[in-house]
Design an enzyme around this catalytic site. Sequence first.
Site, mmCIF file in Angstrom:
data_model
loop_
_atom_site.group_PDB
_atom_site.id
_atom_site.type_symbol
_atom_site.label_atom_id
_atom_site.label_comp_id
_atom_site.label_asym_id
_atom_site.label_seq_id
_atom_site.Cartn_x
_atom_site.Cartn_y
_atom_site.Cartn_z
ATOM 1 N N HIS A 1 46.114 -60.310 -74.197
ATOM 2 C CA HIS A 1 45.216 -60.747 -73.133
ATOM 3 C C HIS A 1 45.662 -62.112 -72.640
ATOM 4 C CE1 HIS A 1 41.498 -61.689 -71.000
ATOM 5 N NE2 HIS A 1 41.295 -60.392 -70.997
ATOM 6 N N ASP B 1 39.844 -52.645 -74.441
ATOM 7 C CA ASP B 1 40.277 -51.298 -74.093
ATOM 8 C C ASP B 1 40.825 -50.512 -75.271
ATOM 9 O OD1 ASP B 1 39.620 -51.538 -71.418
ATOM 10 O OD2 ASP B 1 41.469 -52.615 -70.989
#
Length: 395
Positions: free
Chosen positions: A272, A330
């Site tokens: 991320h 996710d």
Amino acid sequence: TGMFTYDPGFLSTASCQSAITYIDGDKGELLYRGYPIEQLATQCDYLETCYLLLYGELPNAQQKADFARRVTLHTMVHEQMQFFLRGFRRDAHPMAVLTGLVGAMSAFYHDSTDINNPEHREIAAIRLIAKMPTLVAMAYKYGVGQPYIYPRNDLSYAGNFLRMMFATPCEEYRVNPVLERAMDRIFILHADHEQNASTSTVRLCGSSGTNPFAAIAAGVACLWGPAHGGANEACLNMLEEIQAMGGVEKIGEFIAKVKDKNSGVRLMGFGHRVYKNYDPRAKLMQETCHEVLGELGLENDPLFALARKLEQIALEDDYFVQRKLYPNVDFYSGIVQRAIGIPVNLFTGIFALARTVGWIAQLNEMISDPEYKIGRPRQLFTGAAKRDVKPIEQR
Ligand code: CMC
């Protein structure tokens, strides 16, 4: 050239001031309006979270009931929308359909066209939050060739969505409370995430004074990409691919491919821009994953076992440790959604449904800012110097 800061990918540029969402990427902390995501996910529902993001405070019981009433008044979409939907191929990707449907809403409501008018924005906001579940479910039903199921306002936001997705006119549909709670949690966890690519897109698009529905459609379009909202779909496809290669035994081989920079393969659901620690949403999602698989008797789901093992191996591998790559939201959300019965190509649509409120809250904040201007980045020009056009026969 020019005296501009060059910052590709906005790694160190703050595009705005914002009081909505706070992320501490090193600690792995996420707050909506100051409230930790863990508390919101366990003590509040999605509509309360929407209220919080939009208005800055959690609602009391009366405010919550009024807000829910206002939202449910708008859950139906214009009947004409069905004909618009029919123009798509049945095998169209739901994100293509959704980009179109949300954009088309700008043609339906003539009392909410002016993004600079707070009343217009308010009614557009309520309509979007109310209608996104209906549109996502319609896109799904259209794809599988089943009749659309109209919204039921006596159900919860998540319960109504599940019913519109999975009910048929042939039999009674009962909402499973465990799945309802899981769906609601997926919505809460995806509701906002400060200045990510789609949110920045919505701000930039809205900054021109465009129609509010069109600005949100731009967010949907941006979210589609696999580096952003499309990662949940890409992650599940990856897990299925490893499963097809031979499952848990092939994880080592797959990780080696990920570490080979020439392969172009990334570990989807990992890494991320902001989190350099475990994404707090991934932890909550893993919990929900357990609950849902338990409820459905899928505790031995091979993909879940595979994901757990893959996570464990990656977290111990130098490549991921050095780069501070951890699971993101996710990584587990796809497994939960698949267990609920949601097809893989609809995952990003559900993300869009949930993120709509964040997009709107951010848009409102931008437009209410006295320093708000049209977004207009500058460039460092690297092209040809000034030159003259030659007649075509001399080129
Ligand atoms: N697998 C393998 N290597 C990775 C991964 C990954 N998933 N993510 C980053 N890296 C490596 C990357 O190759 C680079 O290595 P090096 O320094 O040797 O060149 C380093 O880690 C830094 O990566 P980056 O691409 O410069 O980082 P970024 O901040 O630009 O990218 C990201 C962030 C999310 C796009 C990226 O981590 C990624 O592609 N992850 C997989 C897709 C994914 O799961 N996306 C969902 C994000 S969370 C939900 C959402 O907001 O949409």
